[in-house]
Design a protein around this motif. Structure first.
Motif, PDB file in Angstrom:
ATOM      1  N   GLY A 101       0.796  -1.224   0.000  1.00 34.44           N
ATOM      2  CA  GLY A 101       0.000   0.000   0.000  1.00 34.44           C
ATOM      3  C   GLY A 101       0.823   1.266   0.000  1.00 34.44           C
ATOM      4  N   LEU A 102       2.042   1.176  -0.523  1.00 30.14           N
ATOM      5  CA  LEU A 102       2.946   2.330  -0.549  1.00 30.14           C
ATOM      6  C   LEU A 102       3.206   2.790  -1.979  1.00 30.14           C
ATOM      7  N   ASP A 103       3.206   4.074  -2.166  1.00 34.42           N
ATOM      8  CA  ASP A 103       3.544   4.697  -3.442  1.00 34.42           C
ATOM      9  C   ASP A 103       4.854   5.444  -3.229  1.00 34.42           C
ATOM     10  N   VAL A 104       5.966   4.860  -3.681  1.00 34.41           N
ATOM     11  CA  VAL A 104       7.265   5.467  -3.411  1.00 34.41           C
ATOM     12  C   VAL A 104       7.684   6.407  -4.535  1.00 34.41           C
ATOM     13  N   THR A 134       3.670   2.667   8.476  1.00 32.56           N
ATOM     14  CA  THR A 134       4.294   2.921   7.169  1.00 32.56           C
ATOM     15  C   THR A 134       5.730   2.411   7.142  1.00 32.56           C
ATOM     16  N   VAL A 135       6.483   2.669   8.196  1.00 37.68           N
ATOM     17  CA  VAL A 135       7.875   2.220   8.262  1.00 37.68           C
ATOM     18  C   VAL A 135       7.939   0.689   8.257  1.00 37.68           C
ATOM     19  N   GLU A 136       7.006   0.050   8.950  1.00 39.50           N
ATOM     20  CA  GLU A 136       6.984  -1.421   8.964  1.00 39.50           C
ATOM     21  C   GLU A 136       6.652  -1.968   7.585  1.00 39.50           C
ATOM     22  N   LYS A 137       5.687  -1.354   6.899  1.00 39.27           N
ATOM     23  CA  LYS A 137       5.339  -1.784   5.540  1.00 39.27           C
ATOM     24  C   LYS A 137       6.519  -1.588   4.594  1.00 39.27           C
ATOM     25  N   PHE A 138       7.199  -0.473   4.747  1.00 39.92           N
ATOM     26  CA  PHE A 138       8.380  -0.171   3.921  1.00 39.92           C
ATOM     27  C   PHE A 138       9.445  -1.252   4.129  1.00 39.92           C
ATOM     28  N   THR A 139       9.716  -1.574   5.374  1.00 41.20           N
ATOM     29  CA  THR A 139      10.729  -2.575   5.698  1.00 41.20           C
ATOM     30  C   THR A 139      10.334  -3.949   5.174  1.00 41.20           C
ATOM     31  N   ARG A 140       9.050  -4.278   5.239  1.00 39.19           N
ATOM     32  CA  ARG A 140       8.575  -5.567   4.738  1.00 39.19           C
ATOM     33  C   ARG A 140       8.794  -5.668   3.223  1.00 39.19           C
ATOM     34  N   ALA A 141       8.551  -4.575   2.511  1.00 41.35           N
ATOM     35  CA  ALA A 141       8.763  -4.557   1.064  1.00 41.35           C
ATOM     36  C   ALA A 141      10.238  -4.769   0.733  1.00 41.35           C
ATOM     37  N   ASP A 151      26.267   4.269  20.924  1.00 41.89           N
ATOM     38  CA  ASP A 151      25.748   2.918  21.150  1.00 41.89           C
ATOM     39  C   ASP A 151      24.811   2.495  20.023  1.00 41.89           C
ATOM     40  N   HIS A 152      24.860   1.213  19.716  1.00 44.04           N
ATOM     41  CA  HIS A 152      24.032   0.624  18.661  1.00 44.04           C
ATOM     42  C   HIS A 152      22.558   0.966  18.851  1.00 44.04           C
ATOM     43  N   GLY A 153      22.039   0.818  20.056  1.00 44.12           N
ATOM     44  CA  GLY A 153      20.622   1.044  20.319  1.00 44.12           C
ATOM     45  C   GLY A 153      20.177   2.485  20.219  1.00 44.12           C
ATOM     46  N   THR A 154      21.133   3.417  20.186  1.00 43.07           N
ATOM     47  CA  THR A 154      20.786   4.840  20.123  1.00 43.07           C
ATOM     48  C   THR A 154      20.351   5.259  18.727  1.00 43.07           C
ATOM     49  N   LEU A 155      21.036   4.753  17.712  1.00 40.38           N
ATOM     50  CA  LEU A 155      20.741   5.170  16.336  1.00 40.38           C
ATOM     51  C   LEU A 155      20.293   4.028  15.425  1.00 40.38           C
ATOM     52  N   VAL A 156      20.097   2.846  15.992  1.00 41.08           N
ATOM     53  CA  VAL A 156      19.656   1.692  15.187  1.00 41.08           C
ATOM     54  C   VAL A 156      18.406   1.080  15.813  1.00 41.08           C
ATOM     55  N   ASN A 157      17.388   0.870  14.989  1.00 39.09           N
ATOM     56  CA  ASN A 157      16.167   0.201  15.413  1.00 39.09           C
ATOM     57  C   ASN A 157      16.079  -1.120  14.657  1.00 39.09           C
ATOM     58  N   THR A 158      16.244  -2.232  15.375  1.00 34.94           N
ATOM     59  CA  THR A 158      16.163  -3.555  14.742  1.00 34.94           C
ATOM     60  C   THR A 158      14.807  -4.220  14.958  1.00 34.94           C
ATOM     61  N   SER A 159      13.975  -3.663  15.839  1.00 29.27           N
ATOM     62  CA  SER A 159      12.710  -4.310  16.177  1.00 29.27           C
ATOM     63  C   SER A 159      11.755  -4.390  14.979  1.00 29.27           C
ATOM     64  N   ILE A 160      11.785  -3.367  14.127  1.00 30.65           N
ATOM     65  CA  ILE A 160      10.911  -3.366  12.952  1.00 30.65           C
ATOM     66  C   ILE A 160      11.301  -4.494  12.011  1.00 30.65           C
ATOM     67  N   ALA A 161      12.608  -4.592  11.718  1.00 32.41           N
ATOM     68  CA  ALA A 161      13.093  -5.643  10.823  1.00 32.41           C
ATOM     69  C   ALA A 161      12.798  -7.031  11.417  1.00 32.41           C
ATOM     70  N   GLU A 162      12.995  -7.150  12.704  1.00 33.36           N
ATOM     71  CA  GLU A 162      12.747  -8.435  13.358  1.00 33.36           C
ATOM     72  C   GLU A 162      11.273  -8.827  13.263  1.00 33.36           C
ATOM     73  N   ASN A 163      10.377  -7.848  13.371  1.00 36.16           N
ATOM     74  CA  ASN A 163       8.943  -8.115  13.276  1.00 36.16           C
ATOM     75  C   ASN A 163       8.537  -8.587  11.886  1.00 36.16           C
ATOM     76  N   VAL A 164       9.071  -7.929  10.848  1.00 41.48           N
ATOM     77  CA  VAL A 164       8.665  -8.306   9.500  1.00 41.48           C
ATOM     78  C   VAL A 164       9.247  -9.647   9.061  1.00 41.48           C
ATOM     79  N   MET A 165      10.295 -10.081   9.749  1.00 39.10           N
ATOM     80  CA  MET A 165      10.921 -11.357   9.402  1.00 39.10           C
ATOM     81  C   MET A 165      10.270 -12.549  10.084  1.00 39.10           C
ATOM     82  N   LYS A 166       9.372 -12.295  11.050  1.00 35.30           N
ATOM     83  CA  LYS A 166       8.715 -13.388  11.765  1.00 35.30           C
ATOM     84  C   LYS A 166       7.747 -14.130  10.847  1.00 35.30           C
TER      85      LYS A 166
END
Length: 331
Positions: free
Chosen positions: A59-62, A235-242, A316-331
């Motif tokens: 549902g994204l128009d890039v 939207t960010v989760e949909k983007f990452t899934r694509a 620190d990695h956790g300050t500027l990196v969010n891995t939770s979105i990628a981890e969710n779409v990979m489940k």
């Protein structure tokens, strides 16, 4: 006649139901503006995501814009000229070090190695890195990831870039290939497809890969401002899934098929060259097979920046990196 009236009434009823539904579906499409740092076969999975309709499925128009340079890309992002940027992760560290109240967050990794190659002017059958000592080396712009990775690799092989080479770093990025082609330098650090084109034309010969030598590093990553990610979580989760769908597709399909899909983005490059470049990047693992930017890669990036004297502060990695979105779409 009555039967025909019933059919007509049914068709009208279906139309009445379908039209609002179509309108609703249209309204659900979300536009996302991407600013890519350059146009490169290195980013093949991104173009696959567009061409294979993976963004559309979400549902994204890039809207893709090439901003030509890390500084311009980050300017577009922080000034709201783009929603998402595809650029080197080091830029998020530079922005954070300046004390921004709205940091830029890395949420989906696209490439996981350096994308440059060492090209020699003359053909070398048995290349060894110590053959660079005393040579004229046409390097990349100081402060950029290609230059930092290049110097990092040289040092790993016992070469002091400042003292063991005649190091040239005052040539603009876009003019490096033409400078080498016109006779400047014994060796040059080049991106594809220029390296392969030079080899095909006999201008130079690829003798080593900086990507292979430097190991995994978050070379180009999709990132967005923290505020945008909070306001547009779905939207960010949909983007990452694509993107993940595209990464899987690239891993599962042949270089020939990948080259055909991305060819519209490189109309001035012959298909056989695109195939050659895709094969080289794919075989050395440059295309990330998932969007997770892990801690080891993040630390490797900062070590390379630190070695080059370009790391403003360790983050620190956790300050500027969010891995939770990628981890969710990979489940």
């Amino acid at each position: 006649m009555k039967k025909w009236l019933k059919i007509s009434f049914s068709l009208c009823l279906i139309a009445i139901l379908i039209i609002p539904l179509a309108a609703c579906n249209k309204e659900e499409v979300t536009k996302v503006r991407i600013a890519e740092v350059t146009r490169s076969i290195f980013y093949a999975p991104q173009y696959v995501a567009i061409e294979k309709g993976f963004f559309e499925e979400e549902g994204l128009d890039v809207e893709l814009t090439t901003t030509w340079g890390g500084d311009k890309t980050m300017t577009a992002l922080v000034s709201d000229g783009a929603d998402v940027a595809l650029v080197g992760s080091e830029t998020s560290i530079y922005v954070y070090a300046q004390g921004t109240s709205d940091p830029v967050i890395n949420f989906a990794q696209l490439t996981q190695t350096d994308g440059t190659f060492l090209v020699a002017r003359n053909k070398i059958d048995n290349f060894s890195w110590d053959q660079l000592k005393g040579s004229t080396f046409l390097g990349q712009r100081k402060g950029g990831m290609p230059q930092m990775v290049g110097e990092y690799v040289l040092k790993q092989h016992g070469i002091d870039p400042q003292n063991d080479l005649n190091l040239i770093q005052n040539v603009d990025f876009g003019n490096i290939p033409s400078a080498f082609a016109s006779g400047t330098g014994d060796f040059v650090q080049l991106f594809e497809p220029t390296a392969s084109v030079f080899e095909k034309e006999g201008v130079g010969h690829i003798v080593a890969s900086f990507g292979t030598e430097s190991g995994k590093v978050p070379y180009t990553t999709f990132m967005a401002k923290e505020s945008f990610m909070k306001d547009n979580e779905e939207t960010v989760e949909k983007f990452t899934r694509a993107i993940y769908k595209a990464q899987q597709w690239v891993q599962e399909n042949s270089t020939e098929e990948i080259a055909k899909v991305v060819q519209p983005y490189f109309e001035d490059t012959e298909l056989d060259i695109i195939e050659m470049v895709v094969d080289r990047y794919k075989s050395q693992g440059s295309f990330a097979d998932n969007p997770i930017l892990d801690k080891e890669e993040w630390e490797n990036l900062q070590n390379i920046m630190d070695e080059a004297g370009e790391l403003p502060k360790r983050v620190d990695h956790g300050t500027l990196v969010n891995t939770s979105i990628a981890e969710n779409v990979m489940k």
